[in-house]
Write an enzyme that holds these catalytic residues in place. Structure first.
Site, short mmCIF file in Angstrom:
data_model
loop_
_atom_site.label_atom_id
_atom_site.label_comp_id
_atom_site.label_asym_id
_atom_site.label_seq_id
_atom_site.Cartn_x
_atom_site.Cartn_y
_atom_site.Cartn_z
N TYR A 10 -37.34 96.44 -109.63
CA TYR A 10 -36.09 95.89 -109.10
C TYR A 10 -35.00 96.95 -108.97
O TYR A 10 -34.20 96.91 -108.04
CB TYR A 10 -35.65 94.69 -109.94
CG TYR A 10 -36.58 93.52 -109.70
CD1 TYR A 10 -37.60 93.20 -110.60
CD2 TYR A 10 -36.49 92.77 -108.53
CE1 TYR A 10 -38.49 92.17 -110.33
CE2 TYR A 10 -37.37 91.75 -108.26
CZ TYR A 10 -38.37 91.45 -109.16
OH TYR A 10 -39.27 90.44 -108.88
N VAL A 51 -34.12 88.11 -101.64
CA VAL A 51 -33.19 88.39 -102.75
C VAL A 51 -32.13 89.41 -102.33
O VAL A 51 -31.27 89.75 -103.12
CB VAL A 51 -33.97 88.87 -103.99
CG1 VAL A 51 -34.85 87.74 -104.53
CG2 VAL A 51 -34.80 90.11 -103.70
N HIS A 74 -34.81 81.95 -104.17
CA HIS A 74 -35.56 82.83 -105.07
C HIS A 74 -34.65 83.83 -105.80
O HIS A 74 -35.13 84.82 -106.36
CB HIS A 74 -36.66 83.58 -104.30
CG HIS A 74 -37.74 82.68 -103.82
ND1 HIS A 74 -38.64 83.05 -102.84
CD2 HIS A 74 -38.08 81.41 -104.16
CE1 HIS A 74 -39.48 82.04 -102.61
NE2 HIS A 74 -39.17 81.04 -103.39
C1 BV8 Z 1 -48.91 83.37 -103.57
C2 BV8 Z 1 -48.81 81.88 -103.48
C3 BV8 Z 1 -50.12 81.25 -103.23
N1 BV8 Z 1 -48.25 81.37 -104.77
C4 BV8 Z 1 -47.29 80.44 -104.75
O1 BV8 Z 1 -46.85 79.94 -103.73
C5 BV8 Z 1 -46.76 80.09 -106.10
C6 BV8 Z 1 -47.68 79.08 -106.80
C7 BV8 Z 1 -47.78 77.81 -106.10
C8 BV8 Z 1 -46.91 76.80 -106.22
N2 BV8 Z 1 -47.31 75.77 -105.42
C9 BV8 Z 1 -48.45 76.12 -104.79
C10 BV8 Z 1 -49.24 75.42 -103.86
C11 BV8 Z 1 -50.35 76.02 -103.38
C12 BV8 Z 1 -50.67 77.34 -103.82
C13 BV8 Z 1 -49.88 78.03 -104.73
C14 BV8 Z 1 -48.77 77.42 -105.20
N3 BV8 Z 1 -45.39 79.60 -105.97
C15 BV8 Z 1 -44.57 79.72 -107.06
O2 BV8 Z 1 -44.90 80.19 -108.13
C16 BV8 Z 1 -43.14 79.24 -106.86
C17 BV8 Z 1 -42.14 80.41 -106.94
C18 BV8 Z 1 -42.39 81.38 -105.85
C19 BV8 Z 1 -41.25 82.41 -105.79
C20 BV8 Z 1 -41.71 83.79 -106.21
N4 BV8 Z 1 -40.65 84.77 -105.94
C21 BV8 Z 1 -40.51 85.42 -104.80
N5 BV8 Z 1 -39.47 86.30 -104.59
C22 BV8 Z 1 -38.51 86.57 -105.65
C23 BV8 Z 1 -38.91 87.75 -106.44
C24 BV8 Z 1 -38.96 89.03 -105.62
O3 BV8 Z 1 -38.57 89.01 -104.43
O4 BV8 Z 1 -39.34 90.02 -106.22
S1 BV8 Z 1 -41.63 85.10 -103.53
C25 BV8 Z 1 -41.43 86.41 -102.41
O5 BV8 Z 1 -42.64 86.45 -101.71
C26 BV8 Z 1 -42.52 85.74 -100.50
C27 BV8 Z 1 -42.86 86.68 -99.41
O6 BV8 Z 1 -43.07 85.91 -98.29
P1 BV8 Z 1 -42.27 86.23 -96.92
O7 BV8 Z 1 -40.83 86.29 -97.16
O8 BV8 Z 1 -42.80 85.24 -95.95
O9 BV8 Z 1 -42.72 87.72 -96.55
P2 BV8 Z 1 -44.18 88.24 -96.13
O10 BV8 Z 1 -44.15 89.70 -96.37
O11 BV8 Z 1 -45.22 87.41 -96.76
O12 BV8 Z 1 -44.26 87.95 -94.55
C28 BV8 Z 1 -43.34 88.54 -93.69
C29 BV8 Z 1 -43.44 87.78 -92.37
O13 BV8 Z 1 -42.45 88.29 -91.48
C30 BV8 Z 1 -43.04 88.63 -90.27
N6 BV8 Z 1 -42.32 89.80 -89.76
C31 BV8 Z 1 -42.46 91.11 -90.16
N7 BV8 Z 1 -41.57 91.88 -89.48
C32 BV8 Z 1 -40.86 91.04 -88.66
C33 BV8 Z 1 -39.81 91.24 -87.71
N8 BV8 Z 1 -39.31 92.45 -87.46
N9 BV8 Z 1 -39.31 90.16 -87.07
C34 BV8 Z 1 -39.84 88.91 -87.28
N10 BV8 Z 1 -40.84 88.65 -88.19
C35 BV8 Z 1 -41.33 89.71 -88.86
C36 BV8 Z 1 -44.51 88.90 -90.54
O14 BV8 Z 1 -45.26 88.58 -89.39
C37 BV8 Z 1 -44.80 87.94 -91.70
O15 BV8 Z 1 -45.23 86.68 -91.20
C38 BV8 Z 1 -41.08 85.29 -100.37
O16 BV8 Z 1 -40.99 83.97 -100.79
C39 BV8 Z 1 -40.37 86.21 -101.37
O17 BV8 Z 1 -39.21 85.63 -101.89
N11 BV8 Z 1 -42.76 78.33 -107.90
C40 BV8 Z 1 -43.23 77.05 -107.91
O18 BV8 Z 1 -44.00 76.64 -107.07
O19 BV8 Z 1 -42.72 76.29 -108.92
C41 BV8 Z 1 -43.23 74.92 -109.00
C42 BV8 Z 1 -42.31 74.05 -108.20
C43 BV8 Z 1 -42.45 73.84 -106.83
C44 BV8 Z 1 -41.59 72.97 -106.15
C45 BV8 Z 1 -40.57 72.38 -106.76
C46 BV8 Z 1 -40.43 72.59 -108.14
C47 BV8 Z 1 -41.30 73.44 -108.85
#
Ligand code: BV8
Length: 221
Positions: free
Chosen positions: A52, A89, A105
């Protein structure tokens, strides 16, 4: 017309901030999804602080882009009818002039004391661990939501999605929940603005492809 905009790492990519999927998704050889966990912080606090610290230092060297600025213009014209819910963030939405921004987040520039619960602006002091300004204990952690933790303000987000006439997702891969489920919580029109297809593209009524700095101003103006 009430609008909820969800943003992800893709909206800040053209400002120079790595997405989670960039660079084959590794940070110093670590999977960010494994560093951004309470388990990693318990086991290796210095590693997590370094993760971080480096992102905070990088954030200080970048600026909002045309996509952030377009959303700030939209807020200026529709006011309370727009809510930006961001997974990011970083503070680029606010630096572009947006005020109605919910950080589900957490925020990189905020520190949270796990001893007294107080939150503070994180001192830009790389490398040394400042004590909590309120209780003096060495219990500050990044004020971000880690995997396995409950996102901030989900009740308000759920209500806004239920009420909105239009849900727009910008720059998100639809791989992290609960954000990836928002398109299903929205009851009316849905639009995805993304560089590539995401895991949830087929769930949107409309999807446009391209860089956010082109798609978002074109959609707003
Ligand atoms: C990996 C995944 C399978 N795991 C989860 O989802 C987990 C577990 C889970 C919960 N429910 C589920 C259901 C099914 C499966 C798994 C789960 N979720 C959790 O643990 C969450 C907590 C998750 C949060 C974790 N913290 C982050 N960030 C902060 C820290 C930090 O930043 O260090 S997550 C972090 O990763 C994620 C990254 O995703 P994106 O932002 O989409 O970025 P990514 O790189 O993936 O994609 C970029 C996109 O942009 C596009 N792009 C790129 N360049 C451009 C460009 N130039 N222009 C336009 N688009 C562009 C690309 O094409 C691409 O599509 C963001 O959310 C980001 O914040 N908590 C929770 O569910 O609690 C319970 C609950 C739920 C509901 C209500 C009450 C309780």
């Amino acid at each position: 017309m009430k609008i909820v905009v969800l943003t992800g790492a893709g909206i800040s990519a053209e400002s120079g901030l790595a997405t989670f999927r960039d660079a084959d998704g590794l940070w110093e050889g670590h999977d960010p999804m494994r560093v951004a966990t309470p388990e990693a912080f318990a086991a290796e606090p210095d590693l997590v602080h370094r993760f971080y610290d480096q992102r905070r230092a990088r954030l200080a060297r970048v600026e909002p882009n045309a996509a952030h600025r377009a959303l700030a213009r939209l807020e200026a014209s529709v006011g309370d009818d727009l809510l930006v819910v961001t997974q990011n963030v970083d503070d680029l939405h606010e630096r572009a002039g947006s005020e109605r921004v919910h950080h589900m987040h957490g925020r990189l520039r905020s520190a949270w004391c796990v001893a007294c619960g107080e939150r503070h602006d994180w001192e830009e002091t790389l490398g040394d661990r400042p004590p909590c300004p309120a209780c003096g204990s060495a219990s500050l952690r990044p004020d971000v939501v880690w995997f396995g933790e409950i996102p901030y303000g989900m009740d308000a987000v759920e209500e806004a999605l239920w009420e909105c006439d239009l849900f727009v997702a910008i720059g998100t891969s639809g791989q992290v929940y609960p954000a990836a489920a928002f398109v299903h919580w929205a009851r009316h029109d849905t639009l995805e603005l993304n560089l590539d297809a995401s895991s949830t593209s087929s769930d949107f009524a409309q999807a446009r492809r391209g860089p956010a700095t082109e798609l978002v101003p074109a959609w707003v103006d």
